[in-house]
Design an enzyme around this catalytic site. Structure first.
Site, PDB file in Angstrom:
ATOM      1  N   ILE A 181       0.832  -1.202   0.000  1.00  0.00           N
ATOM      2  CA  ILE A 181       0.000   0.000   0.000  1.00  0.00           C
ATOM      3  C   ILE A 181       0.865   1.250   0.000  1.00  0.00           C
ATOM      4  CG2 ILE A 181      -1.731   1.308   1.282  1.00  0.00           C
ATOM      5  CD1 ILE A 181      -2.773  -1.362   2.368  1.00  0.00           C
ATOM      6  N   ASP A 186      11.112   3.251   6.267  1.00  0.00           N
ATOM      7  CA  ASP A 186      10.788   1.843   6.464  1.00  0.00           C
ATOM      8  C   ASP A 186      12.069   1.085   6.766  1.00  0.00           C
ATOM      9  OD1 ASP A 186       9.951  -0.771   6.446  1.00  0.00           O
ATOM     10  OD2 ASP A 186       8.634  -0.536   4.702  1.00  0.00           O
ATOM     11  N   ALA A 218      -3.981   2.498   8.594  1.00  0.00           N
ATOM     12  CA  ALA A 218      -3.291   1.219   8.771  1.00  0.00           C
ATOM     13  C   ALA A 218      -3.914   0.438   9.916  1.00  0.00           C
ATOM     14  CB  ALA A 218      -1.805   1.462   9.015  1.00  0.00           C
ATOM     15  N   ARG A 219      -3.606   0.840  11.152  1.00  0.00           N
ATOM     16  CA  ARG A 219      -4.151   0.193  12.341  1.00  0.00           C
ATOM     17  C   ARG A 219      -4.249   1.218  13.457  1.00  0.00           C
ATOM     18  NH1 ARG A 219      -5.652  -3.015   9.439  1.00  0.00           N
ATOM     19  NH2 ARG A 219      -5.299  -5.275   9.307  1.00  0.00           N
ATOM     20  N   ASP A 245      -9.123   6.111   9.902  1.00  0.00           N
ATOM     21  CA  ASP A 245     -10.194   5.162   9.601  1.00  0.00           C
ATOM     22  C   ASP A 245     -10.635   4.411  10.853  1.00  0.00           C
ATOM     23  OD1 ASP A 245     -11.921   4.097   7.684  1.00  0.00           O
ATOM     24  OD2 ASP A 245     -10.608   2.403   7.227  1.00  0.00           O
ATOM     25  N   GLU A 285     -12.936   6.300  17.660  1.00  0.00           N
ATOM     26  CA  GLU A 285     -13.101   5.778  19.018  1.00  0.00           C
ATOM     27  C   GLU A 285     -13.663   6.895  19.874  1.00  0.00           C
ATOM     28  OE1 GLU A 285      -9.130   5.485  21.216  1.00  0.00           O
ATOM     29  OE2 GLU A 285      -8.577   4.960  19.170  1.00  0.00           O
ATOM     30  N   HIS A 290     -13.931   2.635   9.271  1.00  0.00           N
ATOM     31  CA  HIS A 290     -13.267   1.377   8.877  1.00  0.00           C
ATOM     32  C   HIS A 290     -13.573   0.989   7.423  1.00  0.00           C
ATOM     33  CE1 HIS A 290     -12.238   0.073  13.102  1.00  0.00           C
ATOM     34  NE2 HIS A 290     -13.168   0.971  13.346  1.00  0.00           N
ATOM     35  N   GLY A 294     -11.452   1.401   4.764  1.00  0.00           N
ATOM     36  CA  GLY A 294     -10.248   1.368   3.943  1.00  0.00           C
ATOM     37  C   GLY A 294     -10.289   0.354   2.813  1.00  0.00           C
ATOM     38  N   ALA A 295     -10.757  -0.844   3.095  1.00  0.00           N
ATOM     39  CA  ALA A 295     -10.790  -1.899   2.072  1.00  0.00           C
ATOM     40  C   ALA A 295     -12.219  -2.228   1.654  1.00  0.00           C
ATOM     41  CB  ALA A 295     -10.102  -3.150   2.591  1.00  0.00           C
TER      42      ALA A 295
END
Length: 390
Positions: free
Chosen positions: A150, A169, A232-233, A257, A260, A274, A276-277
């Protein structure tokens, strides 16, 4: 007949990869050979003894007890890259939403529903549109944290938009490096990246090393008015730190995404549910990849895109095959081959690979070992599973 248990609604395009004359697919089975799922939260005790492999139609596997599966010799598959384009497109949308007053403008226009005079409305809009002026992405700097499937696609898209792209990275694979544009400037540390970029987008898995990676100390080094994107998370970002940074003016905007309770209503946040996908195409791609991997594993013992087993593949010969998982300890392969030799079973071809504490072997043999020999192999200390693929 192979039995596949589905714990979520899996795309029909994926299920069609499993021929009905060899595979039975249902949401309830007593003794399934494999499990296909998406977001279902799977507990160790929910995995029947008959299960050989588990595939998630998606990239993250935090809803699967991977360690327990490894202990039982069960490879866990995911589908990296299958939903990459869907997430990439949402990131581009998020960059636009973060740079222009699009949402605010739409919300303002919705307040004008009682106006009936078109000319009056046009005059008002000409007067008010200055309140929703933004900035163009071209010429701005985007930092990409995580340059996998991604992240590399986002980097390429940002370059096409005229942005300067910097990447971070430390675990960049050779495959990802080949995929990455040479126009992406590599940055050696996060503090430097956060101090130089107008936008930062996160594309990391949840690991011990990445949990809470974006903390208050790091956010204090932000370039003024930084927009931080997290598709991502949720666990990668310390939510309290983000709220504090937004309130203190260290962070310009948070676009994520992962809503809370603490974030809802916080100024300068844009939160999506949520999604994203969540495209038809991504769900199809993930299901197809997951089904293909499970099929190849069940029929040939090959493993691709497993998060806990080594990648391993060997072409099928016209002979039986043994697929054996064992602890990654010395003399295991020698002990197994000795048992075959003792029974005058000739090895036609073989491959052995390991990953961390687990090892996996594909051994093509001239004849199917009898049950007694198979039991002797399974009784070797360290052997976890033995399968015959005939």
């Amino acid at each position: 007949m192979h039995k596949i248990l589905t714990l979520n609604q899996i795309s029909v395009k994926g299920l069609e990869r499993l021929p009905r004359d060899h595979y039975e697919i249902a949401s309830e089975f007593t003794h399934p050979e494999a499990i296909l799922l998406r977001s279902h939260k799977l507990q160790p005790e929910d995995i029947p003894e008959s299960v050989l492999g588990i595939a998630r139609a998606g990239a993250g596997v935090n809803n699967i007890p991977v360690a327990a599966c490894t202990e039982r010799g069960i490879p866990v598959f995911n589908t990296p890259g299958a939903n990459a384009n869907a997430v990439k497109e949402l990131i581009i949308a998020a960059l636009c939403l973060g740079s222009r007053g699009i949402l605010q403008g739409v919300q303002y226009v919705d307040t004008l529903k009682d106006m009936t005079d078109k000319a009056e409305m046009n005059t008002l809009l000409e007067k008010e549109k200055k309140n929703y002026k933004g900035n163009e992405l071209a010429g701005k700097t985007l930092g990409v944290v995580g340059l996998g499937a991604i992240g590399s696609m986002v980097a390429d898209a940002a370059l096409e938009l005229g942005m300067t792209v910097k990447g971070y990275d430390p675990a960049l694979s050779v495959e990802s490096a080949w995929r990455l544009s040479s126009n992406v400037e590599r940055v050696e540390n996060l503090n430097s990246l956060f101090s130089k970029c107008d936008y930062i987008t996160l594309h990391l898995p949840v690991l011990d090393a990445t949990r809470g990676l974006i903390n208050r100390e790091l956010l204090a080094s932000c370039k003024k008015d930084l927009r931080l994107l997290n598709f991502a998370r949720a666990e990668i970002v310390d939510t309290a730190a983000v709220i504090s940074a937004l309130n203190d003016g260290d962070l310009g905007q948070y676009i994520a995404d992962f809503p809370e309770p603490g974030l809802i209503g916080v100024p300068n946040t844009i939160l999506t549910p949520h999604i994203g996908a969540s495209t038809d195409e991504a769900e199809d791609n993930c299901a197809v990849m997951a089904a293909d991997q499970i099929k190849d594993f069940i029929e040939n013992g090959n493993i691709k895109n497993s998060v806990n087993f080594p990648t391993i593949a060997m072409e099928r010969a016209d002979c039986p095959r043994l697929a054996i998982a064992n602890r990654n300890i010395p003399k295991m392969l020698g002990n197994i081959l000795s048992l075959l030799a003792d029974e005058d079973i000739n090895v036609v071809d073989m491959i052995n690979k390991s990953r961390d504490d687990i090892a996996y072997n594909l051994i093509d043999v001239a004849q199917v070992p009898c049950d007694e020999v198979l039991k002797k192999i399974l009784d070797v200390e360290g052997v976890i599973t033995v399968r015959v693929l005939n």
